[in-house]
Scaffold this motif. Structure first.
Motif, PDB file in Angstrom:
ATOM      1  N   MET A   1      11.757 -87.417  17.506  1.00 51.01           N
ATOM      2  CA  MET A   1      12.214 -86.395  16.582  1.00 51.01           C
ATOM      3  C   MET A   1      13.245 -86.975  15.597  1.00 51.01           C
ATOM      4  N   LEU A   2      14.166 -87.788  16.098  1.00 55.92           N
ATOM      5  CA  LEU A   2      15.190 -88.382  15.229  1.00 55.92           C
ATOM      6  C   LEU A   2      14.557 -89.308  14.191  1.00 55.92           C
ATOM      7  N   LYS A 140      22.335 -82.930  13.991  1.00 56.90           N
ATOM      8  CA  LYS A 140      23.363 -82.221  14.762  1.00 56.90           C
ATOM      9  C   LYS A 140      22.788 -80.981  15.442  1.00 56.90           C
ATOM     10  N   GLU A 141      21.791 -80.366  14.817  1.00 57.71           N
ATOM     11  CA  GLU A 141      21.125 -79.218  15.451  1.00 57.71           C
ATOM     12  C   GLU A 141      20.427 -79.661  16.743  1.00 57.71           C
ATOM     13  N   GLN A 147      18.655 -81.635  22.673  1.00 58.92           N
ATOM     14  CA  GLN A 147      17.426 -82.425  22.580  1.00 58.92           C
ATOM     15  C   GLN A 147      17.723 -83.893  22.283  1.00 58.92           C
ATOM     16  N   ALA A 148      18.996 -84.200  22.044  1.00 58.04           N
ATOM     17  CA  ALA A 148      19.395 -85.586  21.779  1.00 58.04           C
ATOM     18  C   ALA A 148      20.806 -85.797  22.311  1.00 58.04           C
ATOM     19  N   SER A 149      21.091 -87.054  22.703  1.00 58.17           N
ATOM     20  CA  SER A 149      22.433 -87.365  23.217  1.00 58.17           C
ATOM     21  C   SER A 149      23.369 -87.683  22.052  1.00 58.17           C
ATOM     22  N   GLU A 150      24.651 -87.714  22.326  1.00 58.77           N
ATOM     23  CA  GLU A 150      25.626 -88.008  21.275  1.00 58.77           C
ATOM     24  C   GLU A 150      25.445 -89.415  20.726  1.00 58.77           C
ATOM     25  N   ASP A 151      25.104 -90.357  21.608  1.00 54.20           N
ATOM     26  CA  ASP A 151      24.879 -91.735  21.155  1.00 54.20           C
ATOM     27  C   ASP A 151      23.687 -91.793  20.201  1.00 54.20           C
TER      28      ASP A 151
END
Length: 185
Positions: A1-2, A140-141, A147-151
């Motif tokens: 997704m990213l 950020k959403e 759905q995603a980690s901060e890293d």
């Protein structure tokens, strides 16, 4: 997704650069170009048509264009469209052929056009920054939705920034090339 978000942002930024290139072809330089009259619309039997669809446009030499309408009655309409355009061109009609002589640009006019080119470049940069903002917001959403980690988010934001920097560099190159073309005598 990213990766999809990053690729989408990159595609949109490339489209912004291409749109800038297209806009700058309409800026008159010292040389004649058929792209100069591409934006002119001619009234053709009640509808507005691009000049290139009602006449053939050719560069005869470095400072003149010839426009030959395909239908004889269209000569007056084409001439009127050229006069009404914001290009500041004066057509000379000889029978069915319209000639446009491009006068040499004065130093003052070159500087004025250079400012216009810079303004268009700044508008493209603003569009690119807006695309970056949208992409970062989407990333950020994903973090908010877990759905995603901060890293991953931080890494993605860095990659989006690199794409943005490359796009802005591309805008600068386009603007610089057009400015050199303008300043060439």
């Amino acid at each position: 997704m990213l990766n999809e978000i990053k690729k989408d942002a990159q595609t949109r930024m490339n489209k912004s650069i291409e749109a800038l290139r297209q806009d700058l072809t309409k800026v008159r330089t010292g040389r004649a170009s058929t792209a100069l009259v591409d934006s002119i619309k001619v009234s053709y039997y009640g509808s507005e048509m691009p000049l290139t669809q009602v006449a053939s446009v050719a560069v005869t030499d470095a400072r003149s264009l010839t426009i030959t309408p395909w239908e004889k009655p269209m000569v007056a309409a084409v001439e009127k469209a050229i006069i009404n355009s914001d290009l500041g061109l004066t057509p000379n009609t000889a029978g069915t052929v319209i000639r446009i002589n491009l006068p040499a640009l004065t130093e003052e006019r070159r500087k004025e056009l250079s400012k216009h080119v810079h303004a268009e470049g700044e508008n493209a940069k603003v569009a690119i920054r807006n695309i970056r903002r949208d992409a970062n917001h989407q990333v950020k959403e994903l973090l908010k939705d877990k759905q995603a980690s901060e890293d991953d988010v931080r890494r993605s934001e860095d990659e989006i920034q690199k794409v943005t920097d490359d796009a802005i560099k591309g805008v600068d190159e386009v603007v610089k090339a057009k400015e050199q073309e303008l300043m060439a005598v």
